[in-house]
Design a protein around this motif. Sequence first.
Motif, mmCIF file in Angstrom:
data_model
loop_
_atom_site.group_PDB
_atom_site.id
_atom_site.type_symbol
_atom_site.label_atom_id
_atom_site.label_comp_id
_atom_site.label_asym_id
_atom_site.label_seq_id
_atom_site.Cartn_x
_atom_site.Cartn_y
_atom_site.Cartn_z
ATOM 1 N N SER A 195 -1.348 -1.576 -6.020
ATOM 2 C CA SER A 195 -1.841 -2.655 -6.791
ATOM 3 C C SER A 195 -1.288 -2.991 -8.059
ATOM 4 N N THR A 248 -7.046 -6.694 1.130
ATOM 5 C CA THR A 248 -6.258 -6.734 0.971
ATOM 6 C C THR A 248 -5.176 -7.747 2.140
ATOM 7 N N ARG A 285 -2.910 -1.538 -10.825
ATOM 8 C CA ARG A 285 -2.554 -0.660 -11.125
ATOM 9 C C ARG A 285 -1.034 0.309 -10.991
ATOM 10 N N SER A 286 -0.783 0.486 -10.111
ATOM 11 C CA SER A 286 0.799 0.974 -9.815
ATOM 12 C C SER A 286 1.934 0.339 -9.447
ATOM 13 N N LEU A 345 1.214 -7.162 -6.022
ATOM 14 C CA LEU A 345 1.671 -8.554 -5.053
ATOM 15 C C LEU A 345 1.550 -10.149 -5.864
ATOM 16 N N GLY A 352 1.169 -1.448 0.321
ATOM 17 C CA GLY A 352 0.243 0.348 -0.186
ATOM 18 C C GLY A 352 0.726 1.075 0.575
ATOM 19 N N ALA A 353 1.531 1.164 -0.653
ATOM 20 C CA ALA A 353 3.222 1.582 -0.646
ATOM 21 C C ALA A 353 2.623 3.102 -1.013
ATOM 22 N N THR A 354 1.498 3.144 -2.625
ATOM 23 C CA THR A 354 0.930 4.488 -2.672
ATOM 24 C C THR A 354 0.180 5.267 -2.262
ATOM 25 N N GLY A 355 -0.386 4.702 -1.415
ATOM 26 C CA GLY A 355 -1.023 5.342 0.065
ATOM 27 C C GLY A 355 -1.470 7.041 0.615
ATOM 28 N N ALA A 356 -2.161 7.170 0.863
ATOM 29 C CA ALA A 356 -1.604 8.273 2.505
ATOM 30 C C ALA A 356 -1.141 7.594 2.908
ATOM 31 N N GLY A 398 -7.918 7.458 3.658
ATOM 32 C CA GLY A 398 -7.130 8.051 2.653
ATOM 33 C C GLY A 398 -7.407 9.203 1.896
ATOM 34 N N GLN A 399 -6.421 8.525 0.924
ATOM 35 C CA GLN A 399 -6.201 10.162 -0.404
ATOM 36 C C GLN A 399 -7.125 10.557 -1.254
HETATM 37 P P1 A2P Z 1 -3.163 2.300 -5.780
HETATM 38 O O1 A2P Z 1 -2.560 3.870 -5.485
HETATM 39 O O2 A2P Z 1 -2.403 1.446 -6.648
HETATM 40 O O3 A2P Z 1 -4.584 2.004 -5.834
HETATM 41 P P2 A2P Z 1 -5.581 4.429 0.299
HETATM 42 O O4 A2P Z 1 -5.721 4.419 2.083
HETATM 43 O O5 A2P Z 1 -4.799 6.291 0.826
HETATM 44 O O6 A2P Z 1 -6.509 4.532 -0.512
HETATM 45 O O7 A2P Z 1 -3.950 3.988 -0.135
HETATM 46 C C1 A2P Z 1 -3.944 2.607 -0.331
HETATM 47 C C2 A2P Z 1 -3.208 2.193 -0.834
HETATM 48 O O8 A2P Z 1 -3.433 0.320 -1.174
HETATM 49 C C3 A2P Z 1 -2.634 2.287 -2.261
HETATM 50 O O9 A2P Z 1 -0.749 2.102 -2.083
HETATM 51 C C4 A2P Z 1 -3.451 1.141 -2.571
HETATM 52 O O10 A2P Z 1 -2.625 1.060 -4.547
HETATM 53 C C5 A2P Z 1 -2.690 0.443 -2.078
HETATM 54 N N1 A2P Z 1 -3.758 -1.085 -2.672
HETATM 55 C C6 A2P Z 1 -5.303 -1.081 -2.891
HETATM 56 N N2 A2P Z 1 -6.368 -2.033 -3.367
HETATM 57 C C7 A2P Z 1 -4.796 -2.421 -3.215
HETATM 58 C C8 A2P Z 1 -5.103 -4.133 -3.509
HETATM 59 N N3 A2P Z 1 -5.907 -4.666 -4.159
HETATM 60 N N4 A2P Z 1 -3.192 -4.567 -4.112
HETATM 61 C C9 A2P Z 1 -2.698 -3.874 -3.640
HETATM 62 N N5 A2P Z 1 -2.510 -3.075 -3.280
HETATM 63 C C10 A2P Z 1 -3.717 -2.541 -2.735
#
Ligand code: A2P
Length: 344
Positions: free
Chosen positions: A35, A70, A37-38, A51, A7-11, A156-157
């Motif tokens: 995810s 997750t 996506r990133s 993952l 979840g390294a890209t999240g808030a 979150g973000q």
């Molecule tokens: P991504 O940025 O690719 O969506 P927040 O709490 O700010 O919304 O952040 C959620 C974090 O969890 C983000 O880094 C997001 O990645 C990641 N995430 C969300 N869904 C998944 C998933 N199914 N597998 C791995 N990481 C996930």
Amino acid sequence: MRVAVVGATGAVGTVMRRLLRERAFPADEIVLFASERSAGKVVDGLTVQPLRDDTVTGFDIALFSAGGSTSKAWAERFAAGGAVVVDNSSAWRMDPDVPLIVAEVNPDAVEETRKGIIANPNCTTMVVMLPAKALHDRFGLTAMVATSFQAAGGAGQKGIDELADQVEPLAADVDQLVNDGAAAARKVEHTVHANTLAFNVVPLLGTLNDQGYTDEEMKLQNESRKILSLPGLSVTPTCVRVPVMVGHSIAVRATFEREPGLDEALEALRAFPNLVVEEAPTPLEWAGRDETVVGRVRRDLSDPHVLNFFVVGDNLLKGAALNTVQIAELVVERGLVGSSAPAA
Ligand code: A2P
């Protein structure tokens, strides 16, 4: 030591990455996951990984903040691969084999992990726990009425972005805000928060149960009981979203076995680690700070066993990323790294 941030890209994940650097966490290698996506994006000079069974093995510590589903799907796989997992979601918090830890409150519970997973509490519960523990140790806590004022960033973000996008359209017509609030509220979209949040207060945060309490409110009861080892603690929670970006505030009415003296209470609060006492703390002024702050401490007007106070903490720092990293530091200090793989 190999450390995964999931979840390294999240808030919260973004703050975790910064804290690992700033606190000089003894990692030889940090691997970032998010995810699909990133995956492939470069963050902090590192390529974000997806993952997959072949990418999640061989870690010593894995810090998770990617949502409950997750964590449910992947935490055990990291643990089976040898990692101690510190999970910021609600997925594992009430599992009796998973300790639920606030670093200043119940650090010794870190030794009790039987699954290789340690849970980080809910961000609102977290900040209440510091003054609650300080006062409980002196006076014996029996009940809390807790009303929260929770920031958009707790979602979150996407929670932050939704509030930010609402501010300008609504601020452009102050007359409408004053005279026809319902029309103002309808001008903008909301999908994250339960209603328009800008210039508003939303008293519904999560899903309601049969008794009329939300899952967020039930966390305040259930997690407080587990962290303080007080299974009979009476908790009356009301969780409210307010148009603050970061920083949760909670008004608490706490009842004790012994009558709490105000001076002794203030002394106990001031002596507690990473807790600051200020007259009237606000979340805006405490966003970005590590410490939790408590103010408006006063005896109840009618019940001598009761103290009322107002506690504020940064939900991304102490409420989430900071406590997660503090738990990881405890795991390292106590030599628990490498000992977590459950027996096959
Ligand atoms: P991504 O940025 O690719 O969506 P927040 O709490 O700010 O919304 O952040 C959620 C974090 O969890 C983000 O880094 C997001 O990645 C990641 N995430 C969300 N869904 C998944 C998933 N199914 N597998 C791995 N990481 C996930």
